[in-house]
Write an enzyme that holds these catalytic residues in place. Structure first.
Site, PDB file in Angstrom:
ATOM      1  N   ARG A 199      55.842  87.444  26.310  1.00  0.00           N
ATOM      2  CA  ARG A 199      56.294  86.445  27.395  1.00  0.00           C
ATOM      3  C   ARG A 199      56.884  87.323  28.781  1.00  0.00           C
ATOM      4  O   ARG A 199      57.511  86.292  29.374  1.00  0.00           O
ATOM      5  CB  ARG A 199      57.133  85.504  27.256  1.00  0.00           C
ATOM      6  CG  ARG A 199      56.346  84.388  26.083  1.00  0.00           C
ATOM      7  CD  ARG A 199      55.184  83.884  26.435  1.00  0.00           C
ATOM      8  NE  ARG A 199      54.423  83.046  25.486  1.00  0.00           N
ATOM      9  CZ  ARG A 199      53.735  83.843  24.719  1.00  0.00           C
ATOM     10  NH1 ARG A 199      53.465  84.973  24.494  1.00  0.00           N
ATOM     11  NH2 ARG A 199      53.058  83.155  23.568  1.00  0.00           N
TER      12      ARG A 199
HETATM   13  N1  EPU Z   1      56.336  73.810  13.653  1.00  0.00           N
HETATM   14  C1  EPU Z   1      56.805  73.022  12.974  1.00  0.00           C
HETATM   15  N2  EPU Z   1      57.127  72.038  14.019  1.00  0.00           N
HETATM   16  C2  EPU Z   1      56.868  71.909  15.123  1.00  0.00           C
HETATM   17  C3  EPU Z   1      56.115  72.809  15.805  1.00  0.00           C
HETATM   18  C4  EPU Z   1      55.851  73.786  15.045  1.00  0.00           C
HETATM   19  O1  EPU Z   1      57.198  73.144  11.728  1.00  0.00           O
HETATM   20  O2  EPU Z   1      57.356  70.670  15.953  1.00  0.00           O
HETATM   21  C5  EPU Z   1      55.847  75.029  12.740  1.00  0.00           C
HETATM   22  C6  EPU Z   1      54.223  75.407  12.712  1.00  0.00           C
HETATM   23  O3  EPU Z   1      53.690  74.465  11.704  1.00  0.00           O
HETATM   24  C7  EPU Z   1      54.071  76.655  12.571  1.00  0.00           C
HETATM   25  C8  EPU Z   1      55.042  77.317  13.344  1.00  0.00           C
HETATM   26  O4  EPU Z   1      56.018  76.477  13.605  1.00  0.00           O
HETATM   27  O5  EPU Z   1      53.888  77.162  11.260  1.00  0.00           O
HETATM   28  C9  EPU Z   1      54.632  77.930  14.865  1.00  0.00           C
HETATM   29  O6  EPU Z   1      54.169  76.935  15.466  1.00  0.00           O
HETATM   30  P1  EPU Z   1      53.008  77.006  16.417  1.00  0.00           P
HETATM   31  O7  EPU Z   1      51.772  77.688  15.397  1.00  0.00           O
HETATM   32  O8  EPU Z   1      52.489  75.832  17.003  1.00  0.00           O
HETATM   33  O9  EPU Z   1      53.180  78.270  17.238  1.00  0.00           O
HETATM   34  P2  EPU Z   1      54.394  78.414  18.345  1.00  0.00           P
HETATM   35  O10 EPU Z   1      55.124  79.715  17.948  1.00  0.00           O
HETATM   36  O11 EPU Z   1      55.348  77.325  18.445  1.00  0.00           O
HETATM   37  C10 EPU Z   1      53.061  79.867  20.136  1.00  0.00           C
HETATM   38  C11 EPU Z   1      53.216  80.027  21.472  1.00  0.00           C
HETATM   39  C12 EPU Z   1      52.527  78.902  22.229  1.00  0.00           C
HETATM   40  C13 EPU Z   1      51.101  79.053  21.757  1.00  0.00           C
HETATM   41  C14 EPU Z   1      50.998  79.080  20.308  1.00  0.00           C
HETATM   42  C15 EPU Z   1      49.522  79.075  19.838  1.00  0.00           C
HETATM   43  C16 EPU Z   1      55.748  80.589  22.195  1.00  0.00           C
HETATM   44  C17 EPU Z   1      57.051  80.131  22.760  1.00  0.00           C
HETATM   45  N3  EPU Z   1      54.801  79.578  21.892  1.00  0.00           N
HETATM   46  O12 EPU Z   1      53.594  78.834  19.761  1.00  0.00           O
HETATM   47  O13 EPU Z   1      52.508  79.016  23.784  1.00  0.00           O
HETATM   48  O14 EPU Z   1      50.301  78.140  22.287  1.00  0.00           O
HETATM   49  O15 EPU Z   1      51.695  80.018  19.653  1.00  0.00           O
HETATM   50  O16 EPU Z   1      48.874  80.358  19.856  1.00  0.00           O
HETATM   51  O17 EPU Z   1      55.448  81.803  21.820  1.00  0.00           O
HETATM   52  C18 EPU Z   1      53.881  78.644  25.662  1.00  0.00           C
HETATM   53  O18 EPU Z   1      53.972  79.751  25.704  1.00  0.00           O
HETATM   54  O19 EPU Z   1      53.933  77.880  26.618  1.00  0.00           O
HETATM   55  C19 EPU Z   1      52.884  78.082  24.421  1.00  0.00           C
HETATM   56  C20 EPU Z   1      52.780  76.894  24.244  1.00  0.00           C
END
Ligand code: EPU
Length: 328
Positions: A199
Site C-alpha cells: 500500500r
Molecule cells: N474478515 C472477517 N471479518 C470481517 C472482514 C474480514 O472475519 O469483517 C476475514 C475474512 O473472512 C478473511 C480475512 O478476514 O478471512 C481477510 O478479509 P478480506 O479477504 O476481505 O481481505 P482484507 O485483508 O480485509 C484486502 C485489502 C482490500 C482488498 C481485499 C481483497 C487491505 C487493508 N485490504 O482486504 O483492499 O479489496 O484484500 O483483495 O489490504 C483497500 O485497500 O481499500 C481494500 C479494500
C-alpha cells in the site's frame, strides 16, 4: 483558477467534506506540471508574514480519502481531466529514443498504431480511472491487473499507494512511472529504481503524472473470467456499492496479529455496526466505514478513532490508517 467552486465532496467516494478554497483542473500532464508550479508560487505570494504557505494538494479519484468539513485552505489540483489511456506509439525512426509517455493518442485506446500492434503495454495518464484502465486491458486480452477489479479511483493514486488486495496489486504491471518532483521537474523512474511495498509505492511525495504498464497477452476470455470471479467475491464480502473510502486500516504485520486482517480484528472486537451520526462500521466488513447519507467528516474521523481504540484495548494491536486525511 476558480475560487470557492472546488467541491471536494462530490469528488471523493465517501461523500463527506467541504470545498477547496482554490481549485485547478489541468487536462494534460504538462498542464498539471504548470498548475503545480503556479499553485506553489501563488501560495508563497499570498502567505501572510510568519505563517506557513497554504498547502497545495493533488486530488485523484478521492477513493482513499477523508476531507475535512468546511473550506479547505490552499489549492487543490484535480486530475479528473488528465485521463487518457493509449497504446504506445513507436517512434517514426527506429533509432530515435523511445518516449511512449510523451504520446497522447486520441480515440480508441484499443487500436494499435503502426508497429505497436504486438506491444502488450498501455500508457495511462494519472487521471484515467482504474475501472476504465481495467476495461481497456480486458478488451485487449491483457492480463495482470485483474486483481484490482472493483477498486475505484484514478491511476495516479493507485500507483502512488500501490492499490491492491488478495489477488494482486498495481505495481505488478508498472514498467515506468513519470513523476513530478516537488520542485516541478519531471522524471521517469524505471521499475527497478522504485521500491513499492504494501500500500505504498514509496515515491516520497512526488506526484504521478503517468505510467507505462506491461501486461501478459492472454486473450480476453481468460482475463474477463478472472475479473468476474474476483468481482463476485468482492461483492460478497465488501460494501462495494455504498459510499466508503475503502479499507480504513492497513492490515497489521501478520506476526503481530497472528495472521488476522484489520477487518477480522475489528469484527472479533465487536466493532461492526458502531456508529457516529450517519457514519457506520459496515456490518459486512469490519474494515469499511460507510456513509449512510448525511455523515460529516467529523463523524467519520471520530469513528475511525473509536475503532482503533477498541481494537487497541482488546488486543493491544495499534492499527495504522490506510485512508489519507485532509484535515486542518
Ligand atoms: N474478515 C472477517 N471479518 C470481517 C472482514 C474480514 O472475519 O469483517 C476475514 C475474512 O473472512 C478473511 C480475512 O478476514 O478471512 C481477510 O478479509 P478480506 O479477504 O476481505 O481481505 P482484507 O485483508 O480485509 C484486502 C485489502 C482490500 C482488498 C481485499 C481483497 C487491505 C487493508 N485490504 O482486504 O483492499 O479489496 O484484500 O483483495 O489490504 C483497500 O485497500 O481499500 C481494500 C479494500
Amino acid at each position: 483558477m476558480s475560487r470557492g467552486l472546488g467541491d471536494v465532496y462530490k469528488r471523493q467516494t465517501l461523500r463527506v467534506g467541504g470545498v477547496a478554497e482554490w481549485m485547478l483542473e489541468p487536462r494534460t500532464p504538462e498542464e498539471l506540471r504548470e498548475a503545480w508550479i503556479a499553485a506553489h508560487e501563488f501560495v508563497q505570494e499570498t502567505a501572510t508574514r510568519d505563517a506557513e504557505p497554504a498547502p497545495v494538494r493533488v486530488l485523484g479519484g478521492g477513493a482513499n480519502l477523508v476531507v475535512g468539513d468546511g473550506v479547505l485552505p490552499g489549492v487543490v489540483i484535480t486530475t479528473e481531466k488528465v485521463r487518457r489511456i493509449f497504446r504506445p506509439t513507436a517512434p517514426p525512426d527506429e533509432s530515435a529514443p523511445e518516449d511512449v509517455l510523451a504520446g497522447s493518442v486520441e480515440g480508441d485506446p484499443r487500436i494499435a498504431q503502426g508497429r505497436a500492434a504486438d506491444d502488450p503495454r498501455l500508457v495511462a495518464w494519472c487521471g484515467a480511472t482504474l475501472p476504465a484502465l481495467l476495461r481497456t486491458a480486458r478488451d485487449l486480452g491483457f492480463a495482470g491487473l485483474e486483481g484490482i477489479v472493483g477498486v475505484p479511483g484514478h491511476v495516479g493514486g493507485g500507483v502512488a499507494m500501490n492499490a491492491g488486495g488478495r489477488w494482486g496489486e498495481m505495481w505488478d504491471v508498472v514498467e515506468t512511472v513519470r513523476v513530478l518532483e516537488l520542485d516541478g521537474t519531471v522524471r521517469d523512474l524505471a521499475r527497478d529504481e522504485c521500491s513499492p511495498s504494501y500500500r505504498n509505492a514509496n515515491l516520497g511525495g512526488r506526484v504521478v503524472l503517468g505510467v507505462v504498464l506491461r501486461f501478459e497477452p492472454e486473450g480476453r476470455p481468460a482475463v474477463e473470467a478472472r475479473m468476474r470471479q474476483y468481482l463476485t467475491e468482492k461483492n460478497r464480502v465488501q460494501p462495494v456499492t455504498e459510499w466508503s473510502a475503502g479499507c480504513v486500516f492497513k492490515n497489521p504485520d501478520p506476526e503481530v496479529a497472528e495472521g488476522r486482517s484489520a477487518g477480522r480484528l475489528v469484527d472479533e472486537c465487536g466493532g461492526k455496526g458502531l456508529s457516529r451520526g450517519d457514519a457506520v462500521v459496515s456490518p459486512l466488513h469490519g474494515n469499511f466505514i460507510v456513509n449512510q447519507g448525511e455523515a460529516t467528516s467529523v463523524d467519520v474521523l471520530t469513528l475511525m478513532e473509536d475503532v482503533r481504540d477498541l481494537v487497541a484495548q482488546k488486543t493491544g494491536i495499534w492499527l495504522e490508517f490506510e485512508v489519507k486525511r485532509w484535515v486542518e
